[in-house]
Design an enzyme around this catalytic site. Structure first.
Site, PDB file in Angstrom:
ATOM      1  N   ASP A 407      38.838  -1.512 -41.087  1.00 18.76           N
ATOM      2  CA  ASP A 407      37.857  -2.574 -41.279  1.00 18.76           C
ATOM      3  C   ASP A 407      38.293  -3.769 -40.447  1.00 18.76           C
ATOM      4  O   ASP A 407      39.429  -4.267 -40.583  1.00 18.76           O
ATOM      5  CB  ASP A 407      37.758  -2.956 -42.760  1.00 18.76           C
ATOM      6  CG  ASP A 407      36.630  -3.944 -43.018  1.00 18.76           C
ATOM      7  OD1 ASP A 407      35.523  -3.492 -43.300  1.00 18.76           O
ATOM      8  OD2 ASP A 407      36.878  -5.161 -42.909  1.00 18.76           O
ATOM      9  N   ASN A 415      31.111 -13.202 -36.074  1.00 17.04           N
ATOM     10  CA  ASN A 415      29.665 -13.233 -35.858  1.00 17.04           C
ATOM     11  C   ASN A 415      29.121 -14.655 -35.940  1.00 17.04           C
ATOM     12  O   ASN A 415      28.282 -15.070 -35.126  1.00 17.04           O
ATOM     13  CB  ASN A 415      28.969 -12.362 -36.898  1.00 17.04           C
ATOM     14  CG  ASN A 415      28.801 -10.925 -36.424  1.00 17.04           C
ATOM     15  OD1 ASN A 415      28.795 -10.659 -35.240  1.00 17.04           O
ATOM     16  ND2 ASN A 415      28.679 -10.011 -37.361  1.00 17.04           N
ATOM     17  N   HIS A 420      25.856 -12.618 -33.021  1.00 17.66           N
ATOM     18  CA  HIS A 420      25.813 -11.190 -33.349  1.00 17.66           C
ATOM     19  C   HIS A 420      25.991 -10.313 -32.121  1.00 17.66           C
ATOM     20  O   HIS A 420      26.540  -9.201 -32.214  1.00 17.66           O
ATOM     21  CB  HIS A 420      24.495 -10.860 -34.051  1.00 17.66           C
ATOM     22  CG  HIS A 420      24.414 -11.422 -35.443  1.00 17.66           C
ATOM     23  ND1 HIS A 420      25.075 -10.849 -36.499  1.00 17.66           N
ATOM     24  CD2 HIS A 420      23.771 -12.515 -35.937  1.00 17.66           C
ATOM     25  CE1 HIS A 420      24.837 -11.552 -37.605  1.00 17.66           C
ATOM     26  NE2 HIS A 420      24.042 -12.573 -37.280  1.00 17.66           N
ATOM     27  N   ARG A 439      45.192  10.174 -30.045  1.00 23.78           N
ATOM     28  CA  ARG A 439      45.581  11.467 -29.488  1.00 23.78           C
ATOM     29  C   ARG A 439      44.337  12.301 -29.192  1.00 23.78           C
ATOM     30  O   ARG A 439      43.275  12.064 -29.771  1.00 23.78           O
ATOM     31  CB  ARG A 439      46.482  12.208 -30.484  1.00 23.78           C
ATOM     32  CG  ARG A 439      47.720  11.411 -30.897  1.00 23.78           C
ATOM     33  CD  ARG A 439      48.433  12.083 -32.048  1.00 23.78           C
ATOM     34  NE  ARG A 439      47.563  12.267 -33.191  1.00 23.78           N
ATOM     35  CZ  ARG A 439      47.915  12.886 -34.323  1.00 23.78           C
ATOM     36  NH1 ARG A 439      49.125  13.381 -34.439  1.00 23.78           N
ATOM     37  NH2 ARG A 439      47.057  13.007 -35.304  1.00 23.78           N
ATOM     38  N   GLU A 450      31.264  -2.869 -39.804  1.00 18.90           N
ATOM     39  CA  GLU A 450      32.492  -3.017 -39.025  1.00 18.90           C
ATOM     40  C   GLU A 450      33.587  -2.062 -39.498  1.00 18.90           C
ATOM     41  O   GLU A 450      34.767  -2.269 -39.222  1.00 18.90           O
ATOM     42  CB  GLU A 450      32.996  -4.463 -39.107  1.00 18.90           C
ATOM     43  CG  GLU A 450      33.445  -4.905 -40.492  1.00 18.90           C
ATOM     44  CD  GLU A 450      32.309  -5.484 -41.327  1.00 18.90           C
ATOM     45  OE1 GLU A 450      32.603  -6.233 -42.276  1.00 18.90           O
ATOM     46  OE2 GLU A 450      31.139  -5.183 -41.030  1.00 18.90           O
TER      47      GLU A 450
END
Length: 529
Positions: A407, A415, A420, A439, A450
């Site tokens: 997160d 924002n 935005h 990987r 998000e």
């Protein structure tokens, strides 16, 4: 010539530049001389393997000593060892039977003659070179590395394949001569550098061609939003680094696009053909109606003139009868035309409805896309497919699967501060860095807003934490650029292992709880759950 070259590729490039500067033709001899000049090494003379094998075949085998000498000679040739050949010849000449003198006696044996027992034992390559022998397990691992890579790097280079196979055979001999092995490895590495460069060039060209095809399809379909979205997502999916999983997913998505586009095209063509037939029939009926109307008009005009000339009711009766029949025929023709046009109108309405249905279906197909159109990573549907695939593979192979829930820290403030559009660009930046940092077997998808989820197959929770922490470091090293302002993007993450027979939602909830612990602990951290 600038800074000294270190890798075989750099040495080769400097050698080519040196030949160009000296205006020398790039023959194998000139290039070899330039290569060793740049590398600061001495050119190694080629080992005459074919000629020495011919000599070995011609050696006599009439006595036990000759048989033993021929076996040792073949062994030294197989090892490409000049030192072994030299030592073998010295030992053989030192212990050879004395030549018969002219008087029938024996010539005296040299004082420095080597005892016969020394010739009966093979010379140790390590003693001849003065170096420690190579451990058999290391030689076998090196042989496996070369053998496994040959199908990839030598697919189009027969000479590289021959050199690799010869190197593998030599590495799997019981003993090795260090100088010979060093020379063989150097020759193979030199040839390999060109093969790798060529393979990289082919790979980049194919990726460029694939991207060009996608962009061309996108350019010729400006009136098809669904197809344009798919093409843009495919362009992003084809960006390196690629893995087998990404290529399989790209192939499946492209197949879906092709099948759906073919169905849409076929149905559209059918609808267009029906519309063309409807319009053609309508125009034909309209022309026929015009002709028949003119014919009926002429008949009515003739009846009117006959009525004007009639002098009695007897004269009028047949004219009226003909007029009635003409009117009935006109009405029947008109009704038939009306019925046909009504049917054509219904068919046109059905065709229009089919086109509209197809457009709605194409619009709805956007919901079935497995990749997020903003970031190019998987969306929830794609994540679910990836989790199902990896859990099934883990059950078959008995391996472990972990997930990490990420997160972005302080995303709302980003924002509010930058807008935005900057927030969207920041999410795309994170996804781009993740694709480079993770990987090849790892998969990342956007879970919502998000939040991102990383699927880490064949990984313990401790290893998963290390992978995510490396991504944090890479993200800190590559700042997000908004205009002229550099912005540090961080995220908090929770890592957990998928348990056998556990719903995926339960594991995600556990990772989510660990992620919130990381935020409470100060953000930009990774916690296990």
């Amino acid at each position: 010539m600038g800074s000294p070259a270190s890798t075989p590729q750099e040495i080769a490039r400097e050698a080519v530049r040196l030949l160009a500067a000296r205006r020398l033709p790039p023959t194998p001899e000139n290039f070899q001389a330039a290569y060793h000049e740049v590398a600061g090494t001495r050119p190694l003379q080629p080992f005459p393997l074919a000629q020495l094998r011919q000599i070995a075949q011609a050696l006599p085998e009439r006595t036990p000593a000759q048989v033993r000498f021929k076996a040792l000679f073949n062994k030294a040739v197989a090892r490409h060892s000049w030192d072994d050949l030299e030592k073998l010849l010295v030992q053989h000449l030192g212990t050879a039977p004395a030549a018969t003198a002219p008087d029938g006696g024996a010539s005296p044996t040299p004082a420095a003659a080597v005892p016969a027992c020394a010739a009966a034992q093979p010379a140790s390559p390590s003693d001849a070179a003065g170096e420690a022998p190579i451990a058999p397990e290391i030689a076998e691992q090196a042989a496996r590395v070369v053998d496994v890579a040959l199908p990839l790097v030598a697919a189009d280079d027969a000479r590289l394949r021959e050199m690799g196979e010869e190197l593998v055979r030599y590495l799997r001999l019981p003993q090795h001569h260090a100088a010979t092995l060093k020379r063989m490895l150097a020759d193979y590495a030199w040839r390999l550098s060109f093969g790798v460069d060529e393979q990289l060039g082919v790979r980049q060209a194919l990726l460029g061609l694939l991207k060009q095809v996608f962009e061309h399809i996108d350019a010729i379909s400006p009136d098809n939003p669904w197809l344009r979205q798919q093409m843009q997502a495919l362009v992003q999916a084809a960006e390196p680094p690629l893995s087998q999983r990404r290529l399989e997913d790209l192939q499946a998505r492209l197949k879906d696009v092709i099948v759906k586009q073919a169905e849409a095209r076929e149905q559209t063509l059918r609808a267009q053909e029906l519309m063309r037939q409807t319009l053609a029939t309508f125009l034909e009926r309209l022309a026929q109606t015009t002709v028949s109307t003119g014919q009926y008009h002429a008949k009515f005009e003739a009846c009117a003139q006959a009525l004007e000339r009639a002098e009695s009711l007897a004269d009028m009766a047949p004219v009226v009868q003909e007029a009635i029949q003409t009117a009935r025929a006109f009405a029947a023709d008109t009704q038939r035309v009306v019925d046909e046009l009504t049917d054509l109108r219904d068919r046109a309405d059905r065709a229009e409805a089919e086109v509209q249905r197809l457009r709605r279906e194409l619009d709805q197909m956007a919901e079935l896309v497995t990749h997020d159109l903003l970031t190019g990573v998987l969306n929830r549907k794609g994540l679910q497919s990836a989790l199902d695939r990896e859990t099934r593979r883990a059950e078959r192979t008995g391996t472990r699967v972990c997930i990490a829930l990420l997160d972005v820290d302080d995303f709302k403030r980003l924002n509010d501060t930058l807008g935005h559009l900057a927030g969207d660009a920041a999410l795309k930046h994170l996804a781009d860095v993740a694709r480079r940092s993770l990987r090849p077997q790892d998969t990342i998808g956007r879970y919502g807003g998000e939040e991102f989820i990383i699927v880490l197959p064949d990984t313990t929770p401790e290893e998963a934490c290390g992978v995510v922490q490396r991504l944090q470091r890479d993200l800190s090293a590559h700042l997000f650029l908004q205009g002229e302002q550099q912005v540090l993007i961080t995220f908090s993450a929770g890592v957990t292992e998928l348990r056998r027979d556990e719903p995926v939602e339960a594991a995600i909830a556990r990772a989510d709880a660990a992620m919130y612990k990381a935020k409470r602990a100060g953000k930009n951290r990774v916690m296990q759950g």
